[in-house]
Design a protein around this motif. Structure first.
Motif, PDB file in Angstrom:
ATOM      1  N   TYR A  83      -0.198 -25.773 -53.593  1.00  0.00           N
ATOM      2  CA  TYR A  83      -1.487 -26.155 -53.009  1.00  0.00           C
ATOM      3  C   TYR A  83      -1.977 -27.480 -53.592  1.00  0.00           C
ATOM      4  O   TYR A  83      -2.345 -28.405 -52.865  1.00  0.00           O
ATOM      5  CB  TYR A  83      -2.491 -25.033 -53.255  1.00  0.00           C
ATOM      6  CG  TYR A  83      -3.934 -25.416 -53.081  1.00  0.00           C
ATOM      7  CD1 TYR A  83      -4.451 -25.678 -51.815  1.00  0.00           C
ATOM      8  CD2 TYR A  83      -4.785 -25.521 -54.177  1.00  0.00           C
ATOM      9  CE1 TYR A  83      -5.769 -26.043 -51.648  1.00  0.00           C
ATOM     10  CE2 TYR A  83      -6.110 -25.873 -54.019  1.00  0.00           C
ATOM     11  CZ  TYR A  83      -6.605 -26.140 -52.759  1.00  0.00           C
ATOM     12  OH  TYR A  83      -7.905 -26.497 -52.598  1.00  0.00           O
ATOM     13  N   GLN A  84      -1.954 -27.589 -54.923  1.00  0.00           N
ATOM     14  CA  GLN A  84      -2.511 -28.779 -55.561  1.00  0.00           C
ATOM     15  C   GLN A  84      -1.625 -30.001 -55.395  1.00  0.00           C
ATOM     16  O   GLN A  84      -2.100 -31.136 -55.504  1.00  0.00           O
ATOM     17  CB  GLN A  84      -2.768 -28.482 -57.042  1.00  0.00           C
ATOM     18  CG  GLN A  84      -3.892 -27.474 -57.247  1.00  0.00           C
ATOM     19  CD  GLN A  84      -4.148 -27.148 -58.701  1.00  0.00           C
ATOM     20  OE1 GLN A  84      -3.389 -27.537 -59.577  1.00  0.00           O
ATOM     21  NE2 GLN A  84      -5.220 -26.413 -58.956  1.00  0.00           N
ATOM     22  N   ALA A 115     -11.983 -25.402 -56.821  1.00  0.00           N
ATOM     23  CA  ALA A 115     -10.894 -26.294 -57.223  1.00  0.00           C
ATOM     24  C   ALA A 115      -9.532 -25.626 -57.075  1.00  0.00           C
ATOM     25  O   ALA A 115      -8.509 -26.305 -57.041  1.00  0.00           O
ATOM     26  CB  ALA A 115     -11.091 -26.750 -58.664  1.00  0.00           C
ATOM     27  N   ASN A 116      -9.517 -24.295 -57.010  1.00  0.00           N
ATOM     28  CA  ASN A 116      -8.269 -23.545 -56.834  1.00  0.00           C
ATOM     29  C   ASN A 116      -8.594 -22.182 -56.236  1.00  0.00           C
ATOM     30  O   ASN A 116      -8.709 -21.184 -56.949  1.00  0.00           O
ATOM     31  CB  ASN A 116      -7.532 -23.382 -58.161  1.00  0.00           C
ATOM     32  CG  ASN A 116      -6.251 -22.572 -58.011  1.00  0.00           C
ATOM     33  OD1 ASN A 116      -5.773 -22.352 -56.900  1.00  0.00           O
ATOM     34  ND2 ASN A 116      -5.704 -22.105 -59.123  1.00  0.00           N
ATOM     35  N   CYS A 145      -3.031 -32.247 -52.752  1.00  0.00           N
ATOM     36  CA  CYS A 145      -4.332 -32.900 -52.890  1.00  0.00           C
ATOM     37  C   CYS A 145      -4.540 -33.565 -54.243  1.00  0.00           C
ATOM     38  O   CYS A 145      -5.547 -34.244 -54.440  1.00  0.00           O
ATOM     39  CB  CYS A 145      -5.465 -31.910 -52.596  1.00  0.00           C
ATOM     40  SG  CYS A 145      -5.277 -30.287 -53.373  1.00  0.00           S
ATOM     41  N   PRO A 204      -0.775 -22.267 -58.135  1.00  0.00           N
ATOM     42  CA  PRO A 204      -1.521 -23.314 -57.432  1.00  0.00           C
ATOM     43  C   PRO A 204      -0.701 -24.593 -57.243  1.00  0.00           C
ATOM     44  O   PRO A 204      -1.190 -25.550 -56.653  1.00  0.00           O
ATOM     45  CB  PRO A 204      -2.702 -23.567 -58.364  1.00  0.00           C
ATOM     46  CG  PRO A 204      -2.151 -23.298 -59.727  1.00  0.00           C
ATOM     47  CD  PRO A 204      -1.197 -22.143 -59.545  1.00  0.00           C
ATOM     48  N   GLY A 251      -4.300 -32.226 -57.772  1.00  0.00           N
ATOM     49  CA  GLY A 251      -4.869 -31.580 -58.949  1.00  0.00           C
ATOM     50  C   GLY A 251      -6.223 -30.960 -58.686  1.00  0.00           C
ATOM     51  O   GLY A 251      -6.861 -31.222 -57.653  1.00  0.00           O
ATOM     52  N   PRO A 252      -6.707 -30.096 -59.602  1.00  0.00           N
ATOM     53  CA  PRO A 252      -7.930 -29.312 -59.367  1.00  0.00           C
ATOM     54  C   PRO A 252      -9.145 -30.130 -58.956  1.00  0.00           C
ATOM     55  O   PRO A 252      -9.808 -29.815 -57.966  1.00  0.00           O
ATOM     56  CB  PRO A 252      -8.152 -28.612 -60.713  1.00  0.00           C
ATOM     57  CG  PRO A 252      -6.804 -28.561 -61.341  1.00  0.00           C
ATOM     58  CD  PRO A 252      -6.102 -29.807 -60.907  1.00  0.00           C
ATOM     59  N   THR A 253      -9.472 -31.187 -59.707  1.00  0.00           N
ATOM     60  CA  THR A 253     -10.679 -31.978 -59.406  1.00  0.00           C
ATOM     61  C   THR A 253     -10.575 -32.645 -58.046  1.00  0.00           C
ATOM     62  O   THR A 253     -11.498 -32.585 -57.225  1.00  0.00           O
ATOM     63  CB  THR A 253     -10.916 -33.043 -60.489  1.00  0.00           C
ATOM     64  OG1 THR A 253     -11.035 -32.406 -61.765  1.00  0.00           O
ATOM     65  CG2 THR A 253     -12.190 -33.827 -60.193  1.00  0.00           C
ATOM     66  N   ARG A 254      -9.439 -33.284 -57.797  1.00  0.00           N
ATOM     67  CA  ARG A 254      -9.230 -33.977 -56.537  1.00  0.00           C
ATOM     68  C   ARG A 254      -9.201 -32.986 -55.375  1.00  0.00           C
ATOM     69  O   ARG A 254      -9.739 -33.265 -54.294  1.00  0.00           O
ATOM     70  CB  ARG A 254      -7.923 -34.766 -56.608  1.00  0.00           C
ATOM     71  CG  ARG A 254      -7.520 -35.470 -55.329  1.00  0.00           C
ATOM     72  CD  ARG A 254      -8.490 -36.561 -54.948  1.00  0.00           C
ATOM     73  NE  ARG A 254      -7.990 -37.312 -53.803  1.00  0.00           N
ATOM     74  CZ  ARG A 254      -8.750 -38.051 -53.017  1.00  0.00           C
ATOM     75  NH1 ARG A 254     -10.048 -38.146 -53.262  1.00  0.00           N
ATOM     76  NH2 ARG A 254      -8.232 -38.714 -51.997  1.00  0.00           N
ATOM     77  N   CYS A 255      -8.583 -31.808 -55.575  1.00  0.00           N
ATOM     78  CA  CYS A 255      -8.489 -30.812 -54.500  1.00  0.00           C
ATOM     79  C   CYS A 255      -9.869 -30.323 -54.061  1.00  0.00           C
ATOM     80  O   CYS A 255     -10.110 -30.099 -52.878  1.00  0.00           O
ATOM     81  CB  CYS A 255      -7.635 -29.625 -54.945  1.00  0.00           C
ATOM     82  SG  CYS A 255      -5.865 -29.994 -55.000  1.00  0.00           S
TER      83      CYS A 255
END
Length: 381
Positions: free
Chosen positions: A278-279, A315-316, A282, A275, A284-288
């Protein structure tokens, strides 16, 4: 036949080749786990963001089309003896592969929609007279003249219009193709019984025939392969570079593409990939999950060769869900997760286009034609 044109398959599963990476008679796609990438402009090397043993090798993503022990070369098809001991079929010298992204016959997920992919569907010949080709339109894959203009019929037209798709003197009937003798002695192509006209100069012919017969009118293009239906919660809207797919509120839809910067150029945008790329776009997971919002699929949604549904972690969406986990049923475009971008505030906004901190990882607007380039392995006449 697919939306990308006629292709070679095995039991309906698409075959691919990569002439720009492989050399004639030798495959560059191995089972070696590459650990580094190379920035082409800055000329520096950096480690790939995978833990040891986590990255899938090239042949894990692109399984070779294996030849049986007693198989022998035939015509354009030859056999490559790989260094790993696998006997692999090659077409016109180019080793041939499957894609693990294709789950059902007729899918072309291996390179469909991804301009970064070096693997292309293995194109098969299209049985068409000289001067007639295939073109992609909003309706789907259609017959076209040598200029790429779609061919169509005109009801009741028996005029000597210059827009007629004329057949040369030596042309003969074959397959779906027949020849109609016109009043002036010229010969005109017909496909499945429909006489063909090009889009060049047909306006005058249309006016002339309307004056003679009020029921005469131009017909839709001759569709060889219809465009797959859009999901019920999507529509098409005019964009700056042509029609693009939006949700039912007119908000632009995107898909994420990614490819490694090394000799294999493997895509890094499918489920099971890291990830990190991808992350990084954006935060990180929460923000993505807030910035790139996956598009949910309705309960009664139907899949086709372009649009499929996967249950994902919002989130991912590249992460496989673990046993017992529940996620969001989200739309995928050619096996790429579909997003709305949080900075698009009004219908028609497309601020997400090209968002990416890496050249190799970016968001792309989904075009309404669903077309992708393919190689000329078999050629299209």
């Amino acid at each position: 036949m697919t939306l990308q044109g006629p292709i070679y398959t095995v039991r309906g599963m698409t075959l691919y080749s990569t002439p720009s990476l492989d050399s004639p008679g030798k495959s560059a796609c191995t089972n070696v786990e590459l650990r580094t990438a190379n920035h082409p402009a800055q000329r520096w090397t950096y480690p790939l963001p995978y833990a040891p043993g986590e990255r899938r090798s090239c042949i894990q993503k692109w399984p070779p089309l294996q030849a049986a022990a007693k198989a022998k070369p035939t015509g354009d098809w030859t056999i490559v003896d790989r260094e790993d001991g696998i006997r692999q079929w090659a077409f016109r010298g180019n080793p041939v592969y499957f894609s693990i992204r294709d789950k059902q016959p007729g899918q072309v997920n291996g390179s469909g929609g991804n301009y970064l992919s070096y693997f292309k569907p293995l194109a098969a010949p299209f049985d068409a007279p000289s001067g007639i080709q295939l073109a992609t339109t909003e309706e789907g894959l259609v017959l076209a003249d040598s200029h790429g203009e779609p061919l169509h019929t005109i009801n009741g037209d028996r005029s000597q219009s210059e827009s007629a798709a004329l057949a040369p003197a030596g042309a003969v009937k074959h397959g779906h193709w027949s020849i109609v003798l016109r009043a002036d002695g010229t010969r005109q192509w017909a496909y499945q019984g429909h006489t063909l006209y090009s889009g060049i100069g047909d306006t005058a012919a249309l006016v002339k025939t309307v004056m003679n017969d009020e029921s005469t009118h131009k017909q839709p293009p001759i569709i060889v392969y219809p465009r797959p239906s859009l999901p019920s919660n999507m529509t098409v809207r005019k964009g700056p570079s042509g029609p693009m797919v939006t949700d039912d509120r007119g908000m632009t839809l995107y898909y994420f593409v990614c490819a490694e910067e090394n000799d294999e150029h493997l895509q890094c945008d499918e489920q099971g990939d890291t990830p990190v790329y991808y992350q990084a776009n954006c935060g990180g997971p929460t923000r993505c999950a807030e910035v790139f919002k996956v598009l949910p699929a309705p309960k009664d949604a139907r899949e086709n060769e372009v649009w499929t549904i996967h249950e994902v972690d919002p989130a991912n969406p590249l992460r496989f869900l673990r046993a017992g986990e529940t996620g969001v049923r989200a739309w995928f475009y050619y096996d790429h997760p579909v997003f709305r971008y949080s900075e698009d505030l009004e219908p028609g906004d497309f601020y997400g286009m090209g968002v990416g901190t890496f050249v190799v990882a970016t968001l792309r607007v989904i075009p309404s034609s669903f077309n992708s380039n393919f190689n000329a392995g078999g050629g299209i006449k």
